[in-house]
Enzyme design. Structure first.
Site, short mmCIF file in Angstrom:
data_model
loop_
_atom_site.label_atom_id
_atom_site.label_comp_id
_atom_site.label_asym_id
_atom_site.label_seq_id
_atom_site.Cartn_x
_atom_site.Cartn_y
_atom_site.Cartn_z
N LYS A 1 0.94 -1.36 -0.02
CA LYS A 1 0.00 -0.05 0.01
C LYS A 1 0.98 1.47 0.06
CE LYS A 1 -3.70 1.99 2.72
NZ LYS A 1 -4.70 1.87 3.94
N SER B 1 -10.43 -0.26 6.93
CA SER B 1 -9.72 -0.22 5.41
C SER B 1 -8.96 -1.46 5.04
CB SER B 1 -8.65 0.87 5.48
OG SER B 1 -9.19 2.24 5.48
N SER C 1 -9.48 1.93 2.65
CA SER C 1 -8.37 2.77 1.94
C SER C 1 -7.39 1.82 1.28
CB SER C 1 -7.66 3.56 2.85
OG SER C 1 -7.15 2.84 3.87
N1 LIG Z 1 -8.27 4.31 7.07
C1 LIG Z 1 -9.48 3.75 7.21
O1 LIG Z 1 -9.72 2.79 7.83
C2 LIG Z 1 -10.53 4.54 6.86
C3 LIG Z 1 -11.86 3.51 6.19
O2 LIG Z 1 -12.34 2.75 6.89
O3 LIG Z 1 -12.06 3.78 4.93
#
Ligand SMILES: NC(=O)CC(=O)O
Length: 410
Positions: free
Chosen positions: A62, A155, A131
């Site tokens: 990532k 995310s 994300s």
């Molecule tokens: N960074 C994150 O976890 C944000 C999300 O859940 O979209």
């Protein structure tokens, strides 16, 4: 999909070389990247290592996680071309384990909630989530056997559910966040995506150097938590949870509904306050020098954080600590919890990365969470099941998730 354990078996048997495994991954990326757009940067000359438990295994990282040999651009033009001096701790551990860093996968800006250009590998008209968009899509789309993601809200688990990948959001700080761009320092957690739960276990063992199975022979005892405080899910999420409950019960597991102390719902409630307050401070420099270049969702979070009084943040942290203390009671008579990974299948369109409402509690509690793929919902889209274990019991989470995965396998 590319399985770490299957590739490793072929390499160890001499049926495939590490170079051959890497070539399979490069072919898969070339075939699907034009449609999916999971990568920001691809390594120009990736080379397979000969030794180590991950020799021949290509990893997508990532793009908020530092790499010495490729830029780290945070999903933001503010960091275009930025070259950290060294690897993040987790990247160095992957290389020591023999892995090949094949590229940097897309992230929402600063790992917040502004959509990326990446498409869902099952239906390009749907979001892959976020994300960790590119990391989930690259594994779910069969492009790579392993990827790195992070979770502050939802995310890792949510995009894994949307893309049909197995994923673990480990216990808080089990994998160091050194060299990872900070969003919220009391929540950010580094995790992994892979094809199956056993593949996750193999990767986590290689990266974290820990035993990842308790060798439990009896079926797990599951507690069901529907997180009513987060609102009702879409019908397909409830149907998937019911199917998983039926399958694990038939496989011999004890399953019961759990009563949830009110402090747990109060913890769920304050997670955004903590995330926004800490994000505003983590991104103070970016806000000051290039605030107009922050996309709308992260800009809104920073603004909300700036408007949060320190006393309110402190109260939110006290609430979170109370929830962490009382979360122990959830596991008094069960090994692991079953709950939703996401409100439903991946939303149509690319205007949102989806809702972390079934993930953010567990991120706040710091408990290990695994997305178990395998079930399908409307439009034949994947829909995951979330398995949660007590803090620091990541092996229990993986054992229980492997049991669920086997029980729901077609
Ligand atoms: N960074 C994150 O976890 C944000 C999300 O859940 O979209």
């Amino acid at each position: 999909m590319q399985s770490i354990t299957a590739l490793r078996t072929r390499i160890r048997s001499g049926d495939l070389t590490p170079d051959g495994a890497l070539a399979l991954t490069r072919e898969a990326i070339a075939a699907r990247e034009p449609e999916i757009g999971a990568f920001v940067t691809l390594a120009p000359e990736p080379r397979a290592q000969r030794e180590g438990p991950l020799a021949g295994i290509a990893v997508a990282v990532k793009d908020i996680i530092d790499t010495a040999d490729m830029p780290t651009q945070m999903g933001s033009a503010i960091y275009e071309g930025w070259r950290p001096k060294g690897d993040a701790t987790v990247v160095a551990a992957l290389r020591r384990a023999g892995a090949t860093i094949i590229g940097k996968s897309t992230t929402t800006a600063f790992a917040s909630a502004d959509p990326t250009r990446t498409r869902n590998p099952h239906r390009s008209g749907r979001t892959p989530g976020g994300s960790s968009a590119g990391s989930a899509a690259a594994v779910g789309g069969g492009m790579v056997p392993l990827s790195l993601g992070t979770q502050t809200g939802g995310s890792i688990i949510r995009p894994a559910s949307f893309c049909g990948a197995a994923a673990i959001k480990p216990s808080f700080r089990l994998i160091p966040t050194v060299g990872v761009k900070c969003l919220a320092w009391t929540l950010d957690t580094v995790g992994l995506f892979a094809a199956t739960v056993p593949d996750l276990a193999a990767a986590l063992e290689a990266v974290a150097g820990r035993a990842v199975s308790e060798g439990q022979t009896r079926p797990p005892r599951f507690g069901v938590v529907r997180q009513d405080f987060a609102g009702a899910p879409d019908p397909e999420a409830e149907a998937a949870l019911a199917e998983a409950i039926a399958r694990v019960s038939r496989a011999g597991a004890d399953v019961r509904d759990l009563a949830v102390p009110s402090s747990i719902g109060e913890g769920w409630e304050v997670q955004p306050t903590i995330m926004d307050y800490e994000s505003a401070q983590s991104l103070a420099w970016e806000s000051e020098v290039a605030g107009n270049r922050l996309p709308p969702n992260i800009a809104a979070g920073v603004s909300a954080g700036r408007a949060t009084a320190p006393a309110d943040y402190d109260e939110a942290r006290r609430t979170a600590n109370r929830a962490r203390r009382e979360a122990k009671v959830l596991f008094a008579e069960v090994d692991a919890i079953l709950t939703y990974s996401a409100p439903g299948i991946a939303p149509d369109g690319h205007g949102s990365t989806g809702d972390p409402r079934y993930n953010r509690l567990w991120t706040l509690l710091g408990t290990p969470c695994v997305n178990v793929p395998g079930l399908r919902g409307p439009d034949d889209m994947p829909i995951g099941i979330q398995v949660v274990a007590p803090f620091a019991r990541d092996a229990v989470a993986l054992d229980a998730a492997a049991f669920v995965e086997a029980a729901i396998a077609p």
